[in-house]
Design a protein around this motif. Sequence first.
Motif, PDB file in Angstrom:
ATOM      1  N   ASN A  84       0.873  -1.202   0.062  1.00 40.56           N
ATOM      2  CA  ASN A  84      -0.039  -0.054   0.014  1.00 40.56           C
ATOM      3  C   ASN A  84       0.771   1.259  -0.024  1.00 40.56           C
ATOM      4  O   ASN A  84       0.374   2.454   0.088  1.00 40.56           O
ATOM      5  CB  ASN A  84      -0.854   0.169   1.356  1.00 40.56           C
ATOM      6  N   GLY A  85       2.279   1.204  -0.102  1.00 37.95           N
ATOM      7  CA  GLY A  85       2.972   2.257  -0.256  1.00 37.95           C
ATOM      8  C   GLY A  85       3.673   2.883   0.878  1.00 37.95           C
ATOM      9  O   GLY A  85       4.103   4.079   0.948  1.00 37.95           O
ATOM     10  N   ASP A  86       3.071   2.360   2.266  1.00 35.63           N
ATOM     11  CA  ASP A  86       3.385   2.813   3.469  1.00 35.63           C
ATOM     12  C   ASP A  86       5.158   2.539   3.784  1.00 35.63           C
ATOM     13  O   ASP A  86       5.570   3.318   4.462  1.00 35.63           O
ATOM     14  CB  ASP A  86       2.945   2.258   4.658  1.00 35.63           C
ATOM     15  N   ALA A  87       5.630   1.737   2.951  1.00 34.10           N
ATOM     16  CA  ALA A  87       7.228   1.019   3.048  1.00 34.10           C
ATOM     17  C   ALA A  87       7.613   1.179   1.849  1.00 34.10           C
ATOM     18  O   ALA A  87       6.855   0.541   0.893  1.00 34.10           O
ATOM     19  CB  ALA A  87       7.444   0.248   3.913  1.00 34.10           C
ATOM     20  N   ASP A  88       8.686   1.452   1.423  1.00 34.35           N
ATOM     21  CA  ASP A  88       9.205   1.277   0.139  1.00 34.35           C
ATOM     22  C   ASP A  88      10.052   0.082   0.019  1.00 34.35           C
ATOM     23  O   ASP A  88      10.249  -0.660  -1.156  1.00 34.35           O
ATOM     24  CB  ASP A  88      10.479   2.436  -0.156  1.00 34.35           C
ATOM     25  N   ARG A  89      10.458  -0.398   1.086  1.00 34.38           N
ATOM     26  CA  ARG A  89      10.959  -1.763   0.978  1.00 34.38           C
ATOM     27  C   ARG A  89      10.466  -2.487   2.323  1.00 34.38           C
ATOM     28  O   ARG A  89      10.172  -2.185   3.223  1.00 34.38           O
ATOM     29  CB  ARG A  89      12.601  -1.531   1.115  1.00 34.38           C
ATOM     30  N   GLY A  90      10.677  -3.815   2.402  1.00 35.88           N
ATOM     31  CA  GLY A  90      10.244  -4.734   3.505  1.00 35.88           C
ATOM     32  C   GLY A  90      11.514  -5.600   3.448  1.00 35.88           C
ATOM     33  O   GLY A  90      12.174  -6.234   2.575  1.00 35.88           O
ATOM     34  N   VAL A  91      11.708  -6.266   4.896  1.00 31.80           N
ATOM     35  CA  VAL A  91      12.473  -7.157   4.889  1.00 31.80           C
ATOM     36  C   VAL A  91      11.721  -8.378   5.962  1.00 31.80           C
ATOM     37  O   VAL A  91      11.075  -8.218   6.989  1.00 31.80           O
ATOM     38  CB  VAL A  91      13.654  -6.801   5.908  1.00 31.80           C
ATOM     39  N   VAL A  92      11.961  -9.508   5.230  1.00 33.14           N
ATOM     40  CA  VAL A  92      10.869 -10.863   5.715  1.00 33.14           C
ATOM     41  C   VAL A  92      11.941 -11.940   5.882  1.00 33.14           C
ATOM     42  O   VAL A  92      12.629 -12.389   5.076  1.00 33.14           O
ATOM     43  CB  VAL A  92       9.823 -11.038   4.736  1.00 33.14           C
ATOM     44  N   PRO A  93      11.629 -12.547   6.965  1.00 33.59           N
ATOM     45  CA  PRO A  93      12.357 -14.025   7.273  1.00 33.59           C
ATOM     46  C   PRO A  93      11.987 -15.164   6.234  1.00 33.59           C
ATOM     47  O   PRO A  93      10.557 -15.190   6.273  1.00 33.59           O
ATOM     48  CB  PRO A  93      12.077 -14.235   8.682  1.00 33.59           C
TER      49      PRO A  93
END
Length: 238
Positions: free
Chosen positions: A55-64
């Motif tokens: 939804n654009g609240d974050a430009d990147r995400g880090v997931v395990p």
Amino acid sequence: MTTPNGPVEKHGKTVAFLGPIASYTHAAALQRYHDSDFELKPVTTIEDIFAAVANGDADRGVVPFENSTNGIVPATLDLFANASGKYNGIVVIGEEYVAVNHCIVGLLADNTLKDVTKRSLSHITTLYSHPQAWGQCTQFLSTHLPTAEHLDTSSTSRAAELVSLAKDSSIAAISSALAAEHYKLDILAGSIQNTSNNTTRFLIIRQEATSSLAKQPPDADTDVAPGKWKTLISFTVP
């Protein structure tokens, strides 16, 4: 901490990670973006990371994504499968490997020996941790804490946070030394994972670029050298 895998991205943007502060996902985010002006934003669940990116609240995400001892992280795999159709257009643009060194963290009981090698953990009746941690520490738990109740949390740092709030020496967590320091807890036992080379692989995600990808990799602003890209294929079986 492991050397970052790939170049550091330098942009004034936001990165969502599985919080709270001092989780292993936070460590992966710091490893990737330690020398950039990305703002690191903790969220509560892995799905919250996908949602923030979508939804654009974050430009990147880090997931395990997977652990060398306990295998794949089911929640992340399910979200990549995207059965709900909510997360179309999310792509993987990088990965980080983090050494996972689990500890029993909590509050010293009044009669606890200061020498960590001679401590008994018999006073601990309840353990908090992320579901992945149980499978990574089976040998220690079966030997030293066979009767302790296991309560799942959204992350290992959340487990440490709950123990710090409880202020009860009979309650402890499987978490990291970083989390113990952040939440002002004692390390009651260290390096409790089954294998010394216990490692978790984290994936970096973002929305797919709107421009044509035919002539460039999914995240051209990382300037990854030609031939260094990996292919990740996701599919579902009816």
